[in-house]
Each structure stands twice: as structure tokens, then as C-alpha cells.
Write an enzyme that holds these catalytic residues in place. Structure first.
Site, mmCIF file in Angstrom:
data_model
loop_
_atom_site.group_PDB
_atom_site.id
_atom_site.type_symbol
_atom_site.label_atom_id
_atom_site.label_comp_id
_atom_site.label_asym_id
_atom_site.label_seq_id
_atom_site.Cartn_x
_atom_site.Cartn_y
_atom_site.Cartn_z
ATOM 1 N N ASP A 39 38.963 32.972 60.688
ATOM 2 C CA ASP A 39 38.378 33.966 60.266
ATOM 3 C C ASP A 39 38.764 35.382 61.354
ATOM 4 O O ASP A 39 38.834 35.147 62.448
ATOM 5 C CB ASP A 39 36.917 34.015 60.112
ATOM 6 C CG ASP A 39 36.486 35.026 59.014
ATOM 7 O OD1 ASP A 39 36.354 34.566 57.967
ATOM 8 O OD2 ASP A 39 36.206 36.434 59.432
ATOM 9 N N CYS B 147 40.387 31.318 55.603
ATOM 10 C CA CYS B 147 39.476 32.654 55.487
ATOM 11 C C CYS B 147 38.147 31.930 55.390
ATOM 12 O O CYS B 147 37.480 31.864 54.299
ATOM 13 C CB CYS B 147 39.581 33.588 54.547
ATOM 14 S SG CYS B 147 41.310 34.462 54.356
ATOM 15 N N ASP C 55 43.949 36.542 62.713
ATOM 16 C CA ASP C 55 44.388 37.152 61.414
ATOM 17 C C ASP C 55 45.421 36.054 60.711
ATOM 18 O O ASP C 55 46.454 35.630 61.164
ATOM 19 C CB ASP C 55 45.125 38.277 61.616
ATOM 20 C CG ASP C 55 45.824 39.056 60.352
ATOM 21 O OD1 ASP C 55 45.610 38.279 59.430
ATOM 22 O OD2 ASP C 55 46.085 40.231 60.437
ATOM 23 N N LYS D 132 32.576 26.672 52.537
ATOM 24 C CA LYS D 132 33.345 25.539 52.120
ATOM 25 C C LYS D 132 33.893 24.741 52.984
ATOM 26 O O LYS D 132 34.351 23.588 52.863
ATOM 27 C CB LYS D 132 34.416 26.362 51.280
ATOM 28 C CG LYS D 132 33.811 27.222 50.018
ATOM 29 C CD LYS D 132 34.952 27.536 49.361
ATOM 30 C CE LYS D 132 34.500 28.819 48.234
ATOM 31 N NZ LYS D 132 33.750 30.000 48.838
ATOM 32 N N CYS E 140 35.924 34.956 44.193
ATOM 33 C CA CYS E 140 34.520 35.195 43.616
ATOM 34 C C CYS E 140 34.643 36.532 42.806
ATOM 35 O O CYS E 140 33.412 37.164 42.487
ATOM 36 C CB CYS E 140 33.263 34.971 44.521
ATOM 37 S SG CYS E 140 33.268 36.573 45.688
ATOM 38 N N ALA F 227 34.817 32.011 57.127
ATOM 39 C CA ALA F 227 33.418 32.345 57.347
ATOM 40 C C ALA F 227 32.660 32.851 56.170
ATOM 41 O O ALA F 227 33.236 33.396 55.369
ATOM 42 C CB ALA F 227 33.460 33.669 58.319
ATOM 43 N N PRO F 228 31.448 32.429 56.146
ATOM 44 C CA PRO F 228 30.603 31.847 57.402
ATOM 45 C C PRO F 228 30.618 30.214 57.261
ATOM 46 O O PRO F 228 29.938 29.787 58.197
ATOM 47 C CB PRO F 228 29.182 32.192 56.771
ATOM 48 C CG PRO F 228 29.134 32.279 55.405
ATOM 49 C CD PRO F 228 30.622 32.692 54.998
ATOM 50 N N GLY F 229 31.941 29.663 56.702
ATOM 51 C CA GLY F 229 31.951 28.230 56.705
ATOM 52 C C GLY F 229 31.414 27.359 55.523
ATOM 53 O O GLY F 229 31.265 26.100 55.630
HETATM 54 C C1 LIG Z 1 35.583 35.153 50.790
HETATM 55 S S1 LIG Z 1 35.173 35.224 52.485
HETATM 56 C C2 LIG Z 1 35.224 33.603 52.886
HETATM 57 C C3 LIG Z 1 34.091 32.566 52.643
HETATM 58 C C4 LIG Z 1 34.285 31.122 53.162
HETATM 59 N N1 LIG Z 1 35.405 30.573 52.323
HETATM 60 C C5 LIG Z 1 32.744 30.332 52.618
HETATM 61 O O1 LIG Z 1 33.003 29.738 51.695
HETATM 62 O O2 LIG Z 1 31.936 30.299 53.402
HETATM 63 C C6 LIG Z 1 36.471 35.942 53.025
HETATM 64 C C7 LIG Z 1 36.566 35.949 54.718
HETATM 65 O O3 LIG Z 1 37.791 36.255 54.956
HETATM 66 C C8 LIG Z 1 37.854 36.787 56.267
HETATM 67 N N2 LIG Z 1 39.037 37.589 56.552
HETATM 68 C C9 LIG Z 1 39.636 38.714 55.949
HETATM 69 N N3 LIG Z 1 40.926 38.910 56.193
HETATM 70 C C10 LIG Z 1 41.205 37.952 56.854
HETATM 71 C C11 LIG Z 1 42.453 37.628 57.553
HETATM 72 N N4 LIG Z 1 43.517 38.520 57.600
HETATM 73 N N5 LIG Z 1 42.529 36.542 58.242
HETATM 74 C C12 LIG Z 1 41.484 35.590 58.332
HETATM 75 N N6 LIG Z 1 40.236 36.105 57.863
HETATM 76 C C13 LIG Z 1 40.297 37.173 57.138
HETATM 77 C C14 LIG Z 1 36.715 37.779 56.140
HETATM 78 O O4 LIG Z 1 36.182 38.182 57.581
HETATM 79 C C15 LIG Z 1 35.739 37.022 55.302
HETATM 80 O O5 LIG Z 1 34.954 36.194 56.376
#
Ligand SMILES: C[S@@+](CC[C@H](N)C(=O)[O-])C[C@H]1O[C@@H](n2cnc3c(N)ncnc32)[C@H](O)[C@@H]1O
Length: 829
Positions: free
Chosen positions: A517, A493, A544, A499, A699, A495-497
């Protein structure tokens, strides 16, 4: 003193059932400390140095110069402050940080310690005052002249390649007089102002008569209050591992501010409330009310995003929650108003600092600020928990509604006033336009903040590509995974990238990172960030992540398609991967070899300056064929066991983000989110190679999404999943025991010592802010077994040398963090 005329905020406000649940989980003092910290910005925002481009040591000098230049540019007579802090501790902390007597933020000048107490706060509520923090008086002084003495930023003594900046607050403004005109803004604008934003037209609610352009005004934020119940709109979560549904059996509470846009602030500070009866929402069939967790989350996020976009404050420069709200991208690629205008034309309305340049303007303050929160039935909130009594459940909303709002028979609030004591003081601003234009305008800057309750250093657009704003726990999460160069990594998961790109730096850009994402626009953000930071090893796909494992059916279909289709690499390139196109193409491996050596030697605990990618990687690292930098893995699905490392940073309730004045999540939503995360964990375990490692992080402070989920994974995959110490250990230990409502287990002592929990307010001991907390009860986090110092929450390595001891002295000023949780797991078979 301006503050004393306004309400003292004791902390973020919660849904009553959530508050009761958290009280049962953490105990009153610990939750109070967290709530107080969540309602203010972190005073030590952190910048991650892009080690692919810069050496941290050299970068720090450059940063200081840039900050100094910015400070010179921004320095306006009205910006000049000399903080006076109460308590020797801040002065001590600053002295140890090399800040004493020097400029320590863009808007900040010398701090001198005094013994001034916080009894200037309103209402004599001493406990609340202490929780809210002490006052810092703001006085004018001269701009800095010597860049070498402008110590605004420093390398973190323990976490490599992280620069810490220093803010201060809460401040008081010495030339405030109750006669100053006042402008009331909405909560979202208020939260953005707390982060450093200025105020734009959509955020304005009410203003004193006769304000002209150039006037100095007081800025306050109005807070929502309950204005009635909606039957049938609540939600009880019912979840299994892979699928959830939400049933609407509860009762929802409607929240609204009740101040119409354009209302007048009377000279005594009161604002008339104009309650409008809202038609009840149409009753839904039970089947219609049910929705998938994803739909529920989307709805919740869309609503929140819309409100924030309509919040009308913009220009925050130090967003410490970039991953959740796009602020990280903002820090790297700032959008000035001019840029926004040119991208979206003059008709765009601007949202909060996090989500600028989007959204439609809605002028109706009721529509903008009305907010539904679900009120779970009493059975769901108090069935098995003695602390969840009706009294405590009702407390937070009742406190507010008791301040002058009357409810009619239908539960709607009616005719009363908003008093200053019900609003949050934010600072003083210069009106850019007169009163009438404030309300006529659909967009544009209307208040330029000049003196803020909290001063956080500016870092907007600072050294783009070389540093990026990133919260300390987020940085640590990636460092805990610490993939070895040449291996394959999945960021599920992504975005926005933020990590993802740090993982790429830790790989030295050698290996493969697949970043998934589910939102297309967000995948574009990952690619763009990777480009900005000069990262090549990332391939980002919209998918997904729950469906990312190749099943037998999918495998058969893929085989059939492969015969007729282009090669995997071309497919990946067409899908928009960021990385290099391999030459010659290599076929997809069935499974990558496991990482063979312990990783954490890679992170020097006391030598951040040497944390360049090359020195960070153990020389024994053997690149796996899957990720030797020679091929793309392509879009999902992937065979089970494909990845050496997996980062799972799933969507979460984000109850660790700050500053927030209100968190409206309800208990069933919290439960549903935890179940959704478990579905993602299930996929992660399948995709991990035997011997591979994963990091699970969130978080949020919610134990159900943290300790309970880790315990679930350990039990569910018992024998094949092992918990490892999430080193480098910086945060607190995890929670032991069991969920007070469901009884499901959290962690045992041993397990709790291996995870990291970041609780805002606890990692920031009172000595810095003069915050005096009552002694922690039984729920006090146990000191880490390795900790030398008995200070609650601090962990120190045993092998620290003298230099580290010096660092320990300084730790308190670098741990003013967001709420976060990190666990590290290995697949053993
Ligand atoms: C907590 S954020 C991630 C932040 C990211 N790791 C960063 O540090 O920049 C969670 C992300 O999970 C994505 N997301 C939610 N459900 C998802 C799924 N089933 N598959 C892939 N991405 C998913 C959301 O769109 C969101 O961008």
C-alpha cells in the site's frame, strides 16, 4: 408518523453529469433502484469467520450467544420494537431464515406481516415512497429471554464461512408527534447514524429551543444544496496509461447546507438559513490547476475525510464498507469513546464511525459542510449521449434549489428557510445534554439514538479475532482468487488488509502474501490486522504498486546495492514484514511456477461448514519455491512474473458504498480514476507468472472502472491475458455494449457472463422490502447462463441438490449488497 413530516429521499444524489452518464449506462429504472439502495444501509451485513481460528458452524452458535447477551444488555424499554412490515415477503423471508416470531437483531423483536401500505409517506409521492422502501412501524415489546430463539445470525447458504445478520427498515416511530423538539445534524453525521452511530457534538447544526438533557428529540439530516458556481475549478481529465493530468476547464458548483451551527428549529420545523457570501477562490494558472491523478485523488479523499471527521457521528457498529473506510478494523478492534479519549486526549474531535479518533474540530458549519463539486462543461457531458440533455443534467440539483433558496446575481443563495420536507428523517434520540451545551461542546456524545429509521444489528467488538465485519462482495472477491496453499500472492493495494487476511486464510497461512500500500499508516493497519487474526504469511510494505516491477535500471542498481547490503530477508524484516524470518535464507526466485490445477473446486458451493482452510485447499497443490513458507519475498521491486496470484483492488470512486446521501465525484474524476487503475493493471500483468491468475475488483458501480477496464486489459494484452469465470458466481453479469460517451467497448456477451457485478437494489428484489420496481428495460442484466431460476440477477449452479434448492429460496435475503465488480484473469503466456 414521523417520516411523513420529512422529505422522502429517493436515493443518493449524484453530480448531474454523472447522473446523466449513469442513466445512459444503466437506464432510468436500474439507476433508480441502485440510487435508492445506496442511500440506505444494507439490511444484511455480513461477518467473515476467521477460519484460521474458528470453525464456522461452531462460531455461529457463539455469535448468537454473544448477540443475545448484547441484546439483553442493551435492552432498554425505549429500544423495544415490534416491527410491522408491509408485505408478506419479509415475513416469508424471515420465516425461511428461522427468524419468524423471534428476536432478529439486537434492537429488534418479532416481525408480523401486515398489509399496511406506504401511503403514509409525505407528499403522496408514491413512486418515491416505493423507491425509498416501505415503513415498518415500531412498537414496544418484551426483551428476549431465551438465547436459543434469538436467531440473529446465520451462515450464508452459498458463500463459505460467512455469517449474515439481519436488520430492518425503514421504520416509522409510532409515538412521534409533530410537537417533539428536533435536532438537525449534518450529512456526514447523518450517514453515520444510518449505519448505527450515535451523534456527537461536531455533527450538530440546529436544534429546537428548550431541549433539556433526557428529552426525546427527532433527529434529521440537512442536505447540501447548490450555492453558486466557481469558474475555472472544474476538471477535465486527460489520461494515458501511466500518467494523467487534470486540466481545469470546467465550472464547479459549490454546495452548502446553509444552516449555521446554533440555528434554531422553529416549532413549524423551519430553520432560518444564513447564507454567507464566500470570496471566490483565487484564479489559478492553468499549470497550477493541473495535477497528477494521485494529487487529485488525495485532495478529494482528504477533503472527504476531513468532512467526515467533522461529521460528528460516531459509534457505528456495522460498517459494511470496511475496506474503504477502515470500518473493518473498527469491527475487529473497536474504539470506545473511552479508548478514543485516552489515545487522543479530551481535545480530540470525533468523526464518523469510520474514521474516529482523528481530525480537528471545525465549528463553522459552512466550512464543515460546504462542498465543491465540479460541473463539467456541457460538451463533456452531452456530446455523444442523447440522454445527457441539459434537462437531465440539471435535474438533481435543481430539485433542491427549487425548495426555497434564492440565488443572487453572483450565484449565491440567500435568505430563506430549510423546511422539514428538505431534510431526511433519521429517528428519535435521547438528548444527553441540553441545547446550549450541544453547541458549546466541541466533542462528546450529545444524542443517543433510540429509534432508528434503519435498525442494523450491532457487531461492534464482537468476538474479536474470530470474526470480522466484511461486505459479502469483498469476501467473494478473495474467494474468486482462491490461492492454493504454498503459492505466492501479491495484494497490490492492500490496506487495511481485509482481503489480504482472507487470502491468508484461504492459503491456510501456508505460502507468501506480499501486501503493498502506498500509505505508511495504512501498511501499519495491515500488519496490525494480520496480527489480530493470527496471520503469519503476510509481509506488508509501503510502496507504489505501479512501480513494483523490477526494471533493467532498477535491477542493475539493486545488484550493486545487494553486494554492499544486508540479505533480502533482513531487509524485509527491517521493513516490518509480519511473517516468519526464514531460516536458512533462500534466494529470491526468478519466477514462480504457475498454478497447475483449476481452483474453484476448493470452494464448496453448498457446504460452508466445511470451509476450513485445510479442506478448502486441493490436495494436489504444489507449493512454489517462492512461497513455501520458508522465505520472505522482501519489499518491491520484483522481477516480472514473480507471483502465482495477484489481487488488484485498486483505489476507485467507491460509488458502490452505502449508505450515502450524496456522491460528489464528477465525470472527469471518474475517467481519471479509471486510467489510474489501468496503470496498476499494467503492472499486475507484468508481475503475474505465466499461468498465474489475478482478480481485479472495485467497489464502484461505474462501468468505466469495471467493464471498460477489463475490456481494455483484454485488448491491450490480447493473446496473453484470458478472462475466466469469476466463480463462485453470485453477482449479476457484467454490462455489454459500449460506453455511451466515449464509445470504448465494454464486454461481449460471453465475457459479461464471466464477471460479477453487484448492483445494490437489483440483487435485493422488491419482495423483501415491498419495493415495487417498474419492469426493467433493455438494460436489464441478463440472467447468467447457468441460472436455473429466472429471477433477475440470480445465478445458481447446475449441480445444485435439493438442499441448494432450499437455499435458493432464501437467497433474496442475503443479497442486499454494496456496489461491486469482480473479474478473474489468467496470464496465458
Ligand atoms: C480499495 S482500497 C484496498 C482495500 C483492501 N484491498 C482491503 O480489502 O482491505 C485501495 C488502497 O489502495 C491504496 N493505493 C492507492 N494507490 C496505490 C498505489 N499506487 N500503490 C499501492 N497502493 C495504492 C490506497 O492507499 C488504498 O488503501
Amino acid at each position: 408518523m414521523a417520516n411523513q413530516h420529512f422529505g422522502v429521499r429517493t436515493g443518493v444524489r449524484w453530480d448531474p453529469a454523472v447522473e446523466a452518464y449513469f442513466t445512459a449506462c444503466f437506464g432510468v429504472p436500474r439507476l433508480a433502484a441502485m440510487s435508492a439502495a445506496l442511500a440506505r444501509p444494507s439490511l444484511t451485513p455480513t461477518l467473515r469467520v476467521n477460519t484460521l481460528r474458528s470453525n464456522p458452524q461452531e462460531l455461529i452458535q457463539k455469535l448468537q450467544r454473544e448477540l443475545w447477551k448484547q441484546q439483553q444488555k442493551d435492552h432498554h424499554p425505549n429500544h423495544r420494537y415490534t416491527g410491522q412490515h408491509h408485505g408478506q415477503d419479509m415475513a416469508n423471508a424471515r420465516r425461511s431464515a428461522g427468524l419468524d416470531g423471534e428476536v432478529s437483531s439486537c434492537n429488534e423483536l418479532p416481525i408480523t406481516a401486515t398489509n399496511k401500505t406506504s401511503n403514509s409517506l409525505d407528499g403522496g409521492d408514491a413512486a418515491a415512497s416505493k423507491m425509498a422502501g416501505v415503513m415498518v412501524s415500531a412498537k414496544r415489546t418484551q426483551p428476549p429471554t431465551d438465547p436459543t430463539t434469538t436467531t440473529t445470525v446465520r451462515l450464508h447458504p452459498r458463500v463459505p464461512a460467512v455469517a449474515v445478520m439481519f436488520g430492518r427498515g425503514p421504520c416509522d416511530v409510532d409515538d412521534y408527534s409533530p410537537g417533539l423538539p428536533e435536532v438537525v445534524i449534518n450529512r456526514f453525521a447523518g450517514e453515520a447514524v444510518l449505519k448505527g452511530a450515535h451523534v456527537y457534538a461536531p455533527g450538530i447544526l440546529a436544534a429546537s429551543a428548550g431541549i433539556a438533557a433526557g428529552d426525546l428529540v427527532v433527529v434529521s439530516a440537512a442536505l447540501e444544496r447548490p450555492v453558486g458556481h466557481n469558474d475555472g475549478q472544474g476538471a477535465d481529465a486527460h489520461a494515458d496509461q501511466d500518467h494523467l493530468s487534470i486540466h481545469g476547464d470546467g465550472v464547479s458548483v459549490r454546495l452548502a447546507v446553509g444552516i449555521s451551527r446554533g440555528a434554531k428549529v422553529e416549532p413549524d420545523g423551519s430553520v432560518p438559513l444564513s447564507w454567507a457570501r464566500q470570496p471566490p477562490p483565487p484564479k489559478l494558472q492553468r499549470s497550477q490547476r493541473s495535477s497528477s491523478p494521485r494529487q487529485g485523488q488525495m485532495r478529494q479523499r482528504q477533503q472527504e475525510r476531513r468532512r467526515r471527521q467533522q461529521g460528528g457521528a460516531r459509534g457505528a457498529e456495522c460498517d459494511e464498507e470496511p475496506a474503504r473506510a477502515g470500518g473493518m478494523r473498527e469491527a475487529v478492534k473497536p474504539r470506545t469513546e473511552a479508548e478514543c479519549m485516552s489515545r487522543h486526549g479530551s481535545s480530540s474531535s470525533h468523526g464518523s464511525s469510520n474514521e474516529r479518533c482523528s481530525g480537528d474540530s471545525i465549528n463553522d458549519s459552512w466550512a464543515v459542510l460546504g462542498s465543491d463539486i465540479s460541473k463539467p462543461s456541457s460538451s463533456s457531458s452531452s456530446s455523444s449521449c442523447s440522454s445527457c440533455s441539459r434537462d437531465s443534467e440539471r435535474s438533481s440539483w435543481d430539485n433542491i434549489s427549487s425548495t426555497g433558496v434564492q440565488e443572487d446575481k453572483g450565484g449565491n443563495s440567500s435568505g430563506s428557510i430549510s423546511r422539514r420536507s428538505e431534510r431526511a428523517f433519521l429517528g428519535l434520540a435521547r438528548a444527553v445534554v441540553g441545547r446550549r451545551a450541544m453547541f458549546r461542546a466541541q466533542e462528546g456524545l450529545v444524542l443517543q439514538m433510540e429509534r432508528r429509521l434503519y435498525d442494523v444489528p450491532s457487531c461492534n467488538g464482537l468476538l474479536r479475532g474470530e470474526v470480522m465485519l466484511q461486505a459479502l462482495p469483498s469476501i467473494i472477491a478473495a474467494q474468486v482468487l482462491n490461492p492454493r496453499p504454498g503459492t505466492s500472492v501479491l495484494d497490490m493495494c492492500a490496506a487495511p488488509g481485509g482481503k489480504t487476511t482472507l487470502l491468508a486464510a484461504l492459503l491456510g497461512d501456508q505460502g507468501r502474501i506480499v501486501a503493498l500500500d502506498r500509505t505508511a499508516a495504512k501498511v501499519a493497519e495491515i500488519r496490525s490486522l494480520a496480527r489480530d487474526l493470527g496471520v503469519h504469511c503476510v509481509e506488508a510494505y509501503q510502496a507504489d504498486a505501479k512501480e513494483a516491477v523490477l526494471t533493467m535500471t532498477a535491477a542493475a542498481a539493486a545488484a550493486a546495492a545487494a553486494a554492499a547490503e544486508q540479505p533480502m530477508e533482513e531487509k524485509a524484516a527491517a521493513a516490518g514484514a509480519v511473517g516468519r524470518i526464514p531460516s536458512p535464507p533462500v534466494s529470491l526466485p526468478s519466477a514462480a511456477p504457475p498454478p497447475s490445477s483449476p481452483r474453484l473446486s476448493a470452494i464448496p458451493s453448498a457446504a460452508p461448514s466445511s470451509a476450513t482452510p485445510s479442506s478448502a485447499a486441493p490436495s494436489s497443490a504444489a507449493p512454489s519455491p517462492a512461497a513455501a513458507g520458508a522465505l520472505l519475498l522482501g519489499p518491491p521491486p520484483y522481477p516480472a512474473g514473480t507471483f502465482d496470484y495477484i489481487l488488484l483492488d485498486p483505489p476507485c470512486t467507491a460509488l458502490g458504498l452505502r449508505p450515502r446521501l450524496l456522491h460528489s465525484w464528477n465525470l472527469p474524476q471518474l475517467r481519471a480514476m479509471a486510467a489510474y487503475q489501468r496503470a496498476l493493471m499494467h503492472t499486475a500483468v507484468r508481475l503475474l507468472a505465466p499461468g498465474g491468475e489475478m482478480v481485479y475488483c472495485t467497489c464502484t458501480i461505474n462501468p468505466d472502472e469495471n467493464e471498460a477496464n477489463v475490456a481494455w486489459a483484454l485488448d491491450r494484452f490480447s493473446g496473453s491475458l484470458q478472462l475466466l469465470p469469476a466463480e463462485p458466481l453470485v453477482g449479476l453479469t457484467g454490462l455489454t455494449g459500449a460506453d455511451p460517451e466515449t464509445g470504448s467497448r465494454w464486454l461481449n456477451e460471453q465475457e459479461a457472463a464471466m464477471v460479477q457485478r453487484f448492483d445494490p437494489g437489483l440483487l435485493f428484489p422488491g419482495r423483501m422490502m415491498g419495493l415495487i420496481l417498474p419492469p426493467l428495460p433493455l438494460s436489464q442484466p441478463p440472467a447468467h447462463p447457468q441460472a436455473k431460476e429466472q429471477e433477475p440477477g440470480f445465478r445458481c449452479d447446475d449441480d445444485d441438490d435439493d438442499e441448494d434448492d432450499e437455499d435458493e429460496e432464501e437467497l433474496p435475503w442475503v443479497d442486499d449488497v454494496m456496489g461491486f465488480f469482480i473479474a478473474r484473469l489468467r496470464k496465458v503466456s
